[in-house]
Scaffold this motif. Sequence first.
Motif, PDB file in Angstrom:
ATOM      1  N   HIS A 196      -0.590   7.627   1.815  1.00 46.41           N
ATOM      2  CA  HIS A 196      -0.648   6.164   1.727  1.00 46.41           C
ATOM      3  C   HIS A 196       0.714   5.609   1.344  1.00 46.41           C
ATOM      4  N   LEU A 197       1.112   4.568   2.053  1.00 48.51           N
ATOM      5  CA  LEU A 197       2.417   3.963   1.821  1.00 48.51           C
ATOM      6  C   LEU A 197       2.315   2.669   1.031  1.00 48.51           C
ATOM      7  N   GLY A 198       1.204   2.456   0.392  1.00 46.14           N
ATOM      8  CA  GLY A 198       1.047   1.282  -0.451  1.00 46.14           C
ATOM      9  C   GLY A 198       0.110   0.257   0.150  1.00 46.14           C
ATOM     10  N   HIS A 199      -0.327  -0.620  -0.713  1.00 44.14           N
ATOM     11  CA  HIS A 199      -1.283  -1.649  -0.315  1.00 44.14           C
ATOM     12  C   HIS A 199      -0.651  -2.661   0.634  1.00 44.14           C
ATOM     13  N   ILE A 200       0.596  -2.995   0.403  1.00 45.15           N
ATOM     14  CA  ILE A 200       1.262  -4.026   1.216  1.00 45.15           C
ATOM     15  C   ILE A 200       1.423  -3.548   2.657  1.00 45.15           C
ATOM     16  N   VAL A 201       1.855  -2.309   2.844  1.00 41.71           N
ATOM     17  CA  VAL A 201       2.032  -1.784   4.202  1.00 41.71           C
ATOM     18  C   VAL A 201       0.690  -1.721   4.918  1.00 41.71           C
ATOM     19  N   GLY A 202      -0.360  -1.333   4.220  1.00 36.93           N
ATOM     20  CA  GLY A 202      -1.684  -1.259   4.823  1.00 36.93           C
ATOM     21  C   GLY A 202      -2.209  -2.615   5.232  1.00 36.93           C
ATOM     22  N   SER A 203      -1.996  -3.629   4.389  1.00 34.34           N
ATOM     23  CA  SER A 203      -2.492  -4.956   4.736  1.00 34.34           C
ATOM     24  C   SER A 203      -1.673  -5.572   5.864  1.00 34.34           C
ATOM     25  N   VAL A 204      -0.381  -5.300   5.897  1.00 37.49           N
ATOM     26  CA  VAL A 204       0.449  -5.811   6.990  1.00 37.49           C
ATOM     27  C   VAL A 204       0.051  -5.142   8.299  1.00 37.49           C
ATOM     28  N   MET A 205      -0.179  -3.845   8.282  1.00 37.64           N
ATOM     29  CA  MET A 205      -0.594  -3.136   9.492  1.00 37.64           C
ATOM     30  C   MET A 205      -1.967  -3.622   9.954  1.00 37.64           C
ATOM     31  N   GLY A 206      -2.820  -3.994   9.007  1.00 34.71           N
ATOM     32  CA  GLY A 206      -4.134  -4.526   9.356  1.00 34.71           C
ATOM     33  C   GLY A 206      -4.048  -5.850  10.085  1.00 34.71           C
ATOM     34  N   LEU A 207      -2.953  -6.564   9.932  1.00 36.16           N
ATOM     35  CA  LEU A 207      -2.752  -7.819  10.645  1.00 36.16           C
ATOM     36  C   LEU A 207      -1.917  -7.641  11.911  1.00 36.16           C
ATOM     37  N   ILE A 208      -0.997  -6.690  11.886  1.00 31.48           N
ATOM     38  CA  ILE A 208      -0.111  -6.508  13.036  1.00 31.48           C
ATOM     39  C   ILE A 208      -0.863  -5.943  14.238  1.00 31.48           C
TER      40      ILE A 208
END
Length: 100
Positions: free
Chosen positions: A26-38
């Motif tokens: 896991h690369l962090g919550h921010i990267v996961g949430s950004v990828m969830g939108l991208i």
Amino acid sequence: MKRNTGFAALLIAFGALILFNKLGFHLGHIVGSVMGLIIPVIMVGLGYLGIKNGNKLGWIIAGIGIIILVSKLASWIIILLAIGLIGYGVSMLKGRTAQR
């Protein structure tokens, strides 16, 4: 360099991020949430390109991307709707008091 090299590198990077996340790195919550939108935005873009080129599959891809994007942004949409309703109500009250 060819003109699609940058786009190919971007796709490889997004694929690697998704793969790392699924494998437990896991690369962090921010990267996961950004990828969830991208990913849904990319789906809508690819669907648009498919529609523009006359491919019926583009409608399906764009539709799925829009549904995913709306579900991810539902809380923000509700907040904006509430702010709009409050603003409209205040403007209606100001309009009534000015007419008296």
